[in-house]
Enzyme design. Sequence first.
Site, PDB file in Angstrom:
ATOM      1  CG  HIS A  83      -2.149  -0.893   1.454  1.00  0.00           C
ATOM      2  ND1 HIS A  83      -3.156  -1.219   0.411  1.00  0.00           N
ATOM      3  CD2 HIS A  83      -1.648  -2.376   2.094  1.00  0.00           C
ATOM      4  CE1 HIS A  83      -3.571  -2.245   0.928  1.00  0.00           C
ATOM      5  NE2 HIS A  83      -2.728  -3.341   1.809  1.00  0.00           N
TER       6      HIS A  83
HETATM    7  O1  RIB Z   1      -5.210   0.006   4.853  1.00  0.00           O
HETATM    8  C1  RIB Z   1      -3.281  -0.046   4.350  1.00  0.00           C
HETATM    9  C2  RIB Z   1      -2.670   1.095   5.207  1.00  0.00           C
HETATM   10  O2  RIB Z   1      -2.991   1.010   6.706  1.00  0.00           O
HETATM   11  C3  RIB Z   1      -1.147   1.651   5.251  1.00  0.00           C
HETATM   12  O3  RIB Z   1      -1.279   2.708   5.479  1.00  0.00           O
HETATM   13  C4  RIB Z   1      -1.112   0.570   6.409  1.00  0.00           C
HETATM   14  O4  RIB Z   1       0.528   0.823   6.689  1.00  0.00           O
HETATM   15  C5  RIB Z   1      -2.300   0.506   7.307  1.00  0.00           C
HETATM   16  O5  RIB Z   1      -1.773   1.464   8.343  1.00  0.00           O
END
Ligand code: RIB
Length: 314
Positions: free
Chosen positions: A243
């Site tokens: 992500h």
């Molecule tokens: O949904 C994904 C996000 O949530 C990313 O930033 C992961 O590190 C968590 O913080």
Amino acid sequence: MAPRKIIIDTDPGQDDAFAILFALGSPAEIEVVGITTVGGNVPLPLTSKNALKVVELAGRPDVPVYAGCPGPMVKTLMTAEYVHGKTGLDGADLPEPVTPLQSEHGVNYLVRAIMDAPEGELTVCTLGPMTNLAMAMTMEPRIIPRLREVVLMGGGFFEGGNATPAAEFNIFVDPHAAHKVFDSGVPLTMAGIDCTYTAMMTLEWLDRLRATGSRAAIEAANLADFYRQYGSHKFGTPGRPIHDACVTGYLLAPKIYEKRQCAVTVEIVSPETIGMTVVDWWHVTGRRKNCNVLRRIEPAPFFELMLQRISALP
Ligand code: RIB
Ligand code: CA
């Protein structure tokens, strides 16, 4: 071109670590002037320690780390040890950091750094709940027109949510903070799960990353080995979305993203959809198009670039 100056606001988190290493491995294009930490994936003491571990892993203990808010503006903190492990950085055996945290609060640092920088110079990249940035905007609204851009990992629309059926984790943890930032008028680019779900790490790529031999790359691959244990009920492949690294990728190679300027609002009322980023993809509301929504990424160039930059670290 001078490197783009950024502040990374983060809750490490294995994918946060990839985003930070990716940025620190790209000094010609990105200058990380500071890191602020927030309670999110794990509590603040751990996200702060983890940020120090990551800058030390990158050989960059000179990058100052400031601890920010321990939890959201209104809600109670919800953490994600089920994804990231109890330390938040499970998978790599990184030494206790020797670099100290800065004494200044992360929110005060954000206000000071943005007010001191030339107008339009600084970009804030949020990789966790947006509490620190929202609090800074509340403390000193004059920072809003001084920011070049906010590039965030968070939200989503077509893929629904990963924290609830409607909301992605970063936004769901602190929907009020996100609402404030989305409503502020600051130039926004959003890497939601619509985009990050097209940035799936593969086992082959992890093998190539590890084979580069750089310690940072090897430890990053170790982090990924732990991180990809979660999600087999969701993703039909052993791959997992990296992500937060999509934020760094956008700074370096925006052309490999499908994107559209849209009106986006954050739901903060309904118990069923609180934290949902409502993306007006077809512009049916006629509202101000406040956000550059990243919809998809081209995985091949993204992962090649990330491998090249992380393996450039010691
Ligand atoms: O949904 C994904 C996000 O949530 C990313 O930033 C992961 O590190 C968590 O913080
Ligand atoms: Ca994160």
